[in-house]
Design a protein around this motif. Structure first.
Motif, short mmCIF file in Angstrom:
data_model
loop_
_atom_site.label_atom_id
_atom_site.label_comp_id
_atom_site.label_asym_id
_atom_site.label_seq_id
_atom_site.Cartn_x
_atom_site.Cartn_y
_atom_site.Cartn_z
N PRO A 28 0.83 -1.21 0.00
CA PRO A 28 0.00 0.00 0.00
C PRO A 28 0.86 1.26 0.00
CG PRO A 28 0.06 -1.00 2.18
CD PRO A 28 0.73 -1.96 1.25
N ALA A 29 0.23 2.39 -0.32
CA ALA A 29 0.98 3.65 -0.40
C ALA A 29 1.61 4.01 0.94
CB ALA A 29 0.05 4.77 -0.88
N TRP A 30 0.91 3.76 2.04
CA TRP A 30 1.48 4.09 3.34
C TRP A 30 2.71 3.24 3.63
CZ3 TRP A 30 1.90 0.41 7.11
CH2 TRP A 30 1.08 -0.72 7.01
N GLY A 31 2.76 2.03 3.06
CA GLY A 31 3.93 1.19 3.23
C GLY A 31 5.15 1.77 2.53
N ALA A 133 2.71 -8.23 11.49
CA ALA A 133 2.66 -8.83 10.16
C ALA A 133 2.20 -7.84 9.10
CB ALA A 133 1.75 -10.06 10.19
N ARG A 134 1.18 -7.06 9.38
CA ARG A 134 0.67 -6.13 8.36
C ARG A 134 1.71 -5.06 8.02
NH1 ARG A 134 -4.25 -5.25 6.26
NH2 ARG A 134 -5.14 -6.79 7.68
N ILE A 135 2.42 -4.59 9.03
CA ILE A 135 3.47 -3.60 8.78
C ILE A 135 4.61 -4.22 7.98
CG2 ILE A 135 5.21 -2.13 9.89
CD1 ILE A 135 3.26 -1.71 12.18
N ARG A 140 7.33 -4.92 2.44
CA ARG A 140 7.77 -5.95 1.52
C ARG A 140 8.71 -6.95 2.18
NH1 ARG A 140 8.84 -4.87 -4.58
NH2 ARG A 140 7.63 -6.81 -4.62
N ALA A 141 8.40 -7.29 3.40
CA ALA A 141 9.08 -8.40 4.08
C ALA A 141 8.18 -9.62 3.97
CB ALA A 141 9.33 -8.05 5.54
N TYR A 142 8.72 -10.71 3.44
CA TYR A 142 7.94 -11.92 3.22
C TYR A 142 8.57 -13.08 3.99
CZ TYR A 142 6.17 -9.05 -0.59
OH TYR A 142 5.63 -8.03 -1.33
N PRO A 143 7.75 -13.91 4.61
CA PRO A 143 8.30 -14.95 5.49
C PRO A 143 8.84 -16.15 4.72
CG PRO A 143 5.92 -15.11 5.41
CD PRO A 143 6.28 -13.89 4.62
#
Length: 437
Positions: A28-31, A133-135, A140-143
């Motif tokens: 998202p844009a806020w990210g 998790a949402r933050i 763009r951190a993926y587990p």
């Protein structure tokens, strides 16, 4: 409880916290705004805590589909490296969209209270269960989940999604008391997912702690989840963005470079375009007063065309990363002192002999082509660095006589062994890569 568990794909808690089931690659844009703010904050934080020394930055050309491969020796690795690369190109191009692989535990609801805020004492209990998790997804951190062992809290959360809030005695194949002391076997999963049990919930276990039918289902579910996570990371490269990964999968426990895991090759095998791989080594020189040095060394890019024999890359990349290791004064001193049988006396003639020995070793390694802290290669730089080490040693009471060292051992041997292992691991890998053996 019936053992005929349904064979269906239920979203993992990590995925459930992310928009579109966590499958999307556009944050998202806020990210994106948060990413810029954190890059600046991490850059300032890193430079205030460390003397950051970067070598080989010209090798990072910010090409599409660049895979950044680095060793993992500290929680500061990402904080120091990614802002350095981000601002080297003004946050533009693929590095501006860089994604990174992160451990599964970062996405668990208990991570904030158990790890990030571990110094807040009892206040952590109020935040237990708050998820990042949402933050992390927005950044763009993926587990990347682990295949064989998971924390008990993660295990129980998966079980609760499959069978509901079941009794512990109905799902566990081992005594409840063994995993959760002072918990009644008739207690339900929801009863123990609390701060008061966080120490037991943080312990790692295999799937065998559950009843066989449930364990088999959990393993299959975990394999599907791993496959989906690796596919997501491959999609990052397929889209032409940067991806950062530490293939060791965890912090080095003893200083040596760990084995690169198979996930690295499985990610590359799914990409149908050329991938540019940039090997990176991060070395810390902790044994100094004031700010320690952090050496970020970037190697030459490796072009990996599609459908090449990528299974051979693991050893090649491990050798490339290890060969970029920076030899530090702390490592050389530890190597010399670990062999001393007459104590740790660093005064008088002993100090003079040790200083000459370490300086000669640094010069020899540099002549043989190893990367050595450049401060050790000039008389003035070595003298200043040596003085900082002596002040560090004096603060830790390492300057006593041999008798005092034996009577009052003030040295924790772990950091010394860790430094020696770092040095030996790097030299051994470099030797293998150059074909000297």
């Amino acid at each position: 409880m019936a053992v005929g568990f349904p064979e269906e794909s239920i979203p993992d808690p990590v995925d459930a916290a992310c928009p579109d089931g966590g499958a999307g690659l556009v944050p998202p844009a806020w990210g994106r705004m948060l990413r810029v703010a954190l890059a600046r904050a991490f850059w300032l934080t890193g430079r205030s805590l460390f003397e950051v020394r970067v070598r080989g930055l010209e090798h990072f050309t910010n090409q599409p589909a660049t895979l950044l491969v680095a060793n993992h020796t500290s929680d500061f690795d990402t904080i120091l490296l990614l802002p350095t690369l981000y601002f080297a190109h003004g946050g533009r191009g693929p590095i501006g969209r860089c994604a990174f692989a992160a451990g599964e535990h970062l996405f668990a609801p208990e991570y904030l209270a158990t790890y990030v805020l571990r110094r807040l004492g009892r206040l952590r209990g109020w935040l237990y269960g708050v998820s990042l998790a949402r933050i992390l997804w927005a950044l763009r951190a993926y587990p990347i989940p682990r295949a064989r062992r998971r924390k008990l809290a993660v295990h129980l959360r998966s079980v609760r999604e499959l069978v509901g809030d079941a009794r512990l005695a109905d799902v566990l194949a081992v005594p409840v008391e063994r995993l959760l002391p002072r918990v009644c076997p008739q207690a339900r999963i929801g009863d123990v997912m609390r701060w008061r049990y966080q120490e037991a919930l943080d312990a790692e276990h295999g799937f065998s702690i559950f009843k066989p039918a449930l364990a088999r289902l959990l393993r299959r579910r975990q394999l599907r989840f791993i496959d989906a996570c690796l596919g997501r990371l491959s999609a990052v490269l397929e889209a032409g963005d940067c991806l950062f990964i530490a293939p060791e999968g965890e912090l080095s426990p003893d200083g040596s470079l760990g084995e690169f895991r198979a996930g690295l090759c499985r990610i590359l095998e799914r990409v149908e375009r050329e991938v540019v791989i940039l090997p990176i080594n991060i070395t810390y020189d902790w044994m100094t007063d004031g700010r320690p040095a952090a050496f970020l060394s970037l190697g030459r890019q490796i072009h990996c065309p599609p459908h090449c024999q990528r299974h051979r890359l693991k050893a090649q990349l491990a050798a490339a990363v290890a060969s970029l290791h920076t030899v530090t004064l702390g490592q050389l001193v530890c190597q010399a002192l670990m062999g001393c049988a007459d104590g740790w006396d660093l005064r008088g003639r002993n100090e003079v002999r040790l200083r000459k020995r370490v300086r000669a070793e640094a010069m020899e390694l540099a002549q043989r082509g190893y990367q050595v802290d450049e401060r050790l290669l000039t008389p003035g730089g070595f003298a200043l660095r040596w003085e900082r080490f002596l002040r560090y040693a004096q603060q830790r009471r390492w300057l006593g006589t041999p008798d005092q060292a034996r009577d009052e051992p003030a040295i924790d041997p772990l950091p010394w062994r860790y430094a020696v292992n770092e040095l030996h691991s790097a030299l051994n890998w470099a030797t293998v890569r150059s074909g000297r053996r």
